[in-house]
Design a protein around this motif. Sequence first.
Motif, PDB file in Angstrom:
ATOM      1  N   PRO A   1      -5.488 -12.260   8.883  1.00 30.52           N
ATOM      2  CA  PRO A   1      -6.628 -12.769   8.115  1.00 30.52           C
ATOM      3  C   PRO A   1      -6.167 -13.724   7.020  1.00 30.52           C
ATOM      4  O   PRO A   1      -5.072 -13.582   6.478  1.00 30.52           O
ATOM      5  N   THR A   2      -7.019 -14.699   6.703  1.00 30.26           N
ATOM      6  CA  THR A   2      -6.834 -15.464   5.468  1.00 30.26           C
ATOM      7  C   THR A   2      -7.459 -14.598   4.371  1.00 30.26           C
ATOM      8  O   THR A   2      -7.628 -13.398   4.572  1.00 30.26           O
ATOM      9  N   GLY A   3      -7.792 -15.156   3.226  1.00 28.09           N
ATOM     10  CA  GLY A   3      -8.345 -14.325   2.153  1.00 28.09           C
ATOM     11  C   GLY A   3      -9.677 -13.708   2.578  1.00 28.09           C
ATOM     12  O   GLY A   3     -10.640 -14.421   2.847  1.00 28.09           O
TER      13      GLY A   3
ATOM     14  N   VAL B   1       1.567   6.858   5.349  1.00 26.88           N
ATOM     15  CA  VAL B   1       2.282   6.188   6.448  1.00 26.88           C
ATOM     16  C   VAL B   1       3.802   6.199   6.255  1.00 26.88           C
ATOM     17  O   VAL B   1       4.538   5.998   7.203  1.00 26.88           O
ATOM     18  N   THR B   2       4.241   6.449   5.035  1.00 28.51           N
ATOM     19  CA  THR B   2       5.693   6.483   4.824  1.00 28.51           C
ATOM     20  C   THR B   2       6.294   7.813   5.312  1.00 28.51           C
ATOM     21  O   THR B   2       7.506   7.957   5.358  1.00 28.51           O
ATOM     22  N   GLN B   3       5.443   8.765   5.650  1.00 29.80           N
ATOM     23  CA  GLN B   3       5.922  10.072   6.134  1.00 29.80           C
ATOM     24  C   GLN B   3       5.810  10.102   7.668  1.00 29.80           C
ATOM     25  O   GLN B   3       4.717  10.292   8.215  1.00 29.80           O
TER      26      GLN B   3
ATOM     27  N   SER C   1      -1.943  -8.095   9.989  1.00 29.55           N
ATOM     28  CA  SER C   1      -0.925  -8.864   9.281  1.00 29.55           C
ATOM     29  C   SER C   1      -1.636  -9.654   8.178  1.00 29.55           C
ATOM     30  O   SER C   1      -2.609  -9.182   7.589  1.00 29.55           O
ATOM     31  N   SER C   2      -1.220 -10.866   7.915  1.00 26.07           N
ATOM     32  CA  SER C   2      -1.853 -11.669   6.874  1.00 26.07           C
ATOM     33  C   SER C   2      -1.447 -13.123   7.048  1.00 26.07           C
ATOM     34  O   SER C   2      -0.360 -13.417   7.539  1.00 26.07           O
ATOM     35  N   MET C   3      -2.308 -14.032   6.581  1.00 24.29           N
ATOM     36  CA  MET C   3      -1.926 -15.445   6.522  1.00 24.29           C
ATOM     37  C   MET C   3      -0.654 -15.614   5.692  1.00 24.29           C
ATOM     38  O   MET C   3       0.113 -16.550   5.878  1.00 24.29           O
TER      39      MET C   3
ATOM     40  N   PRO D   1       7.670  -9.921  -2.722  1.00 26.31           N
ATOM     41  CA  PRO D   1       7.750  -8.742  -1.827  1.00 26.31           C
ATOM     42  C   PRO D   1       6.566  -8.575  -0.878  1.00 26.31           C
ATOM     43  O   PRO D   1       6.750  -8.108   0.243  1.00 26.31           O
ATOM     44  N   TYR D   2       5.349  -8.941  -1.330  1.00 27.59           N
ATOM     45  CA  TYR D   2       4.200  -8.709  -0.434  1.00 27.59           C
ATOM     46  C   TYR D   2       4.290  -9.545   0.847  1.00 27.59           C
ATOM     47  O   TYR D   2       4.313  -8.967   1.949  1.00 27.59           O
ATOM     48  N   PRO D   3       4.370 -10.881   0.767  1.00 32.74           N
ATOM     49  CA  PRO D   3       4.470 -11.644   2.026  1.00 32.74           C
ATOM     50  C   PRO D   3       5.733 -11.314   2.812  1.00 32.74           C
ATOM     51  O   PRO D   3       5.695 -11.283   4.053  1.00 32.74           O
TER      52      PRO D   3
HETATM   53  N1  LIG Z   1      -7.566  -8.382   1.250  1.00 34.58           N
HETATM   54  C1  LIG Z   1      -7.174  -9.501   1.855  1.00 34.58           C
HETATM   55  O1  LIG Z   1      -7.602 -10.608   1.511  1.00 34.58           O
HETATM   56  C2  LIG Z   1      -6.207  -9.403   2.989  1.00 34.58           C
HETATM   57  C3  LIG Z   1      -5.670  -8.211   3.445  1.00 34.58           C
HETATM   58  N2  LIG Z   1      -4.798  -8.199   4.501  1.00 34.58           N
HETATM   59  C4  LIG Z   1      -4.233  -6.956   5.025  1.00 34.58           C
HETATM   60  O2  LIG Z   1      -5.313  -6.128   5.421  1.00 34.58           O
HETATM   61  C5  LIG Z   1      -4.958  -4.764   5.261  1.00 34.58           C
HETATM   62  C6  LIG Z   1      -6.039  -4.071   4.471  1.00 34.58           C
HETATM   63  O3  LIG Z   1      -6.133  -4.699   3.197  1.00 34.58           O
HETATM   64  P1  LIG Z   1      -7.293  -4.376   2.178  1.00 34.58           P
HETATM   65  O4  LIG Z   1      -8.356  -3.648   2.863  1.00 34.58           O
HETATM   66  O5  LIG Z   1      -7.607  -5.606   1.463  1.00 34.58           O
HETATM   67  O6  LIG Z   1      -6.525  -3.427   1.162  1.00 34.58           O
HETATM   68  P2  LIG Z   1      -6.956  -2.024   0.563  1.00 34.58           P
HETATM   69  O7  LIG Z   1      -5.972  -1.715  -0.496  1.00 34.58           O
HETATM   70  O8  LIG Z   1      -8.385  -2.020   0.223  1.00 34.58           O
HETATM   71  O9  LIG Z   1      -6.752  -1.058   1.797  1.00 34.58           O
HETATM   72  C7  LIG Z   1      -5.515  -0.539   2.177  1.00 34.58           C
HETATM   73  C8  LIG Z   1      -5.686   0.913   2.514  1.00 34.58           C
HETATM   74  O10 LIG Z   1      -4.399   1.411   2.889  1.00 34.58           O
HETATM   75  C9  LIG Z   1      -4.252   2.669   2.269  1.00 34.58           C
HETATM   76  N3  LIG Z   1      -2.854   2.962   2.041  1.00 34.58           N
HETATM   77  C10 LIG Z   1      -2.030   2.374   1.162  1.00 34.58           C
HETATM   78  N4  LIG Z   1      -0.848   2.963   1.192  1.00 34.58           N
HETATM   79  C11 LIG Z   1      -0.901   3.925   2.126  1.00 34.58           C
HETATM   80  C12 LIG Z   1       0.001   4.887   2.607  1.00 34.58           C
HETATM   81  N5  LIG Z   1       1.231   4.975   2.116  1.00 34.58           N
HETATM   82  N6  LIG Z   1      -0.403   5.714   3.581  1.00 34.58           N
HETATM   83  C13 LIG Z   1      -1.661   5.647   4.059  1.00 34.58           C
HETATM   84  N7  LIG Z   1      -2.564   4.781   3.633  1.00 34.58           N
HETATM   85  C14 LIG Z   1      -2.196   3.940   2.669  1.00 34.58           C
HETATM   86  C15 LIG Z   1      -4.998   2.573   0.950  1.00 34.58           C
HETATM   87  O11 LIG Z   1      -5.318   3.854   0.431  1.00 34.58           O
HETATM   88  C16 LIG Z   1      -6.183   1.737   1.323  1.00 34.58           C
HETATM   89  O12 LIG Z   1      -7.266   2.545   1.685  1.00 34.58           O
HETATM   90  C17 LIG Z   1      -3.594  -4.740   4.577  1.00 34.58           C
HETATM   91  O13 LIG Z   1      -2.618  -4.465   5.545  1.00 34.58           O
HETATM   92  C18 LIG Z   1      -3.441  -6.152   4.030  1.00 34.58           C
HETATM   93  O14 LIG Z   1      -2.090  -6.523   3.991  1.00 34.58           O
HETATM   94  C19 LIG Z   1      -4.464  -9.355   5.139  1.00 34.58           C
HETATM   95  C20 LIG Z   1      -4.951 -10.550   4.735  1.00 34.58           C
HETATM   96  C21 LIG Z   1      -5.866 -10.679   3.633  1.00 34.58           C
END
Ligand SMILES: NC(=O)C1=CN([C@@H]2O[C@H](COP(=O)(O)OP(=O)(O)OC[C@H]3O[C@@H](n4cnc5c(N)ncnc54)[C@H](O)[C@@H]3O)[C@@H](O)[C@H]2O)C=CC1
Length: 410
Positions: A232-234, A108-110, A169-171, A199-201
């Motif tokens: 989402p919350t956790g 996504v950074t590209q 987004s996130s809580m 940095p994360y939040p």
């Molecule tokens: N896990 C949690 O409790 C919570 C997660 N979130 C948000 O939900 C979303 C998904 O989180 P999770 O599934 O837990 O994390 P995760 O780490 O399992 O999934 C994130 C995905 O994004 C991909 N990714 C990371 N950098 C990337 C990049 N530069 N280009 C393309 N893909 C990339 C990863 O390979 C991974 O498959 C995130 O945006 C997170 O901030 C929000 C609230 C709670």
Amino acid sequence: MGQEGGGASGRGRCVGRPAGAPKEDGPSGGQFEYLRTVAAGMADSTEVRELVYLVTGGCGFLGEHVVRMLLQREPRLLELRVFDLHLGAWLEELKTGPVQVTAIQGDVTQAHEVAAAVAGAHVVIHTAGLVDVFGRASPETIYEVNVQGTKNVIEACVQTGTRFLVYTSSMEVVGPNIKGHHFYRGNEDTPYEAVHRHPYPCSKAQAERLVLEANGRKVHGGLPLVTCALRPTGIYGEGHQIMRDFYHQGLRLGGRLFRTIPASVEHGRVYVGNVAWMHVLVARELQQRAALMGGQVYFCYDQSPYKSYEDFNMEFLGPCGLRLVETRPLVPYWLLMLLAALNALLQWLLRPLLLYAPLLNPYTLAVANTAFTVNTDKAQRHFGYEPLFSWEDSRTRTIRWVQAMEGSAR
Ligand SMILES: NC(=O)C1=CN([C@@H]2O[C@H](COP(=O)(O)OP(=O)(O)OC[C@H]3O[C@@H](n4cnc5c(N)ncnc54)[C@H](O)[C@@H]3O)[C@@H](O)[C@H]2O)C=CC1
Ligand SMILES: CC(C)CCC[C@@H](C)[C@H]1CC[C@H]2[C@@H]3[C@H](O)CC4=CC(=O)CC[C@]4(C)[C@H]3CC[C@]12C
């Protein structure tokens, strides 16, 4: 409802970095309510398959559930593009169904990779993100992925004419804040001083603000972009890495886990299947109710009980043979803070040699030790959301998943 010093509506700020978001009754007008009940999820099966969806981060913990949920419950889907830095082998098994599943390995950074993936998509669900509160990645990398990555997604939508963007987004964009103020069963309008340093939040708050500000921008072809953000919350459920870590830690400790956080500190949790369902529903309804939903934020919620982080985990780990020792924390809080600070120091000292990133650090301790729970019906009012999975289903599914893990304690 009024807003003070930021708040759960998203007008939070990072120390040294501004952030903000519109109120519910913003430009889209939140006056009328969504009255039609969307029944258990399946739209009319006679609908024509014509829509192209893109899910960024589609191979992550949440992303995989969103992908599977879309295939099950979005009958208008013609093509599903799954974009991720690391593609999962499981995608192969999805390629035999009626929907064309296109796996796209990309970053996504590209900007050019994002634009190529977005071109021709009707809806983008942007869930890719760098979820790091343990100091594994540098703050620069976290911003690059979470903020620049989101900018790239927005610009790609504008350039290519994609009109609907849902952001995960996130809580954490709200809290817990750096002052450790409790947020007790609040909703999207509950006043709260959303000030962060980590940095994360901060990155999630900035990205959310960009997404909400982009609502109404004209995309290629002249029509307005419609965006919204889910918070989402956790999240818990099948595939949750931290639950896996706690389980293995418990096995190493002879089937025991030690309480660190008082049972009275409520922590918001939501089942991954319900979060995925909310994404599917919001993406569908955003196309029908742009005026109401555009530029809005929604907490993700379901019937999961209000409990402390550790007690909640025990709902699943308990039936898998682990027990939580002590009704009160074994280690006094001041000692935990000291250990957390020591971990942070060690991380910094060892960084040139190795990556030391334990679960306990000052930030995770503060988050776990600060009540943050939500109680809202905004998603129900705006787009008819009802959890697809009851608490009993969510619990059973998660327990089955833990039990299926190698070396179950049973
Ligand atoms: N896990 C949690 O409790 C919570 C997660 N979130 C948000 O939900 C979303 C998904 O989180 P999770 O599934 O837990 O994390 P995760 O780490 O399992 O999934 C994130 C995905 O994004 C991909 N990714 C990371 N950098 C990337 C990049 N530069 N280009 C393309 N893909 C990339 C990863 O390979 C991974 O498959 C995130 O945006 C997170 O901030 C929000 C609230 C709670
Ligand atoms: C040993 C410690 C005292 C406790 C360790 C638990 C922590 C690792 C987790 C407690 C709360 C979690 C966070 C919370 O659920 C909110 C989150 C939202 C997100 O968007 C990403 C994940 C997380 C930051 C989550 C991370 C683990 C905890 C800090």
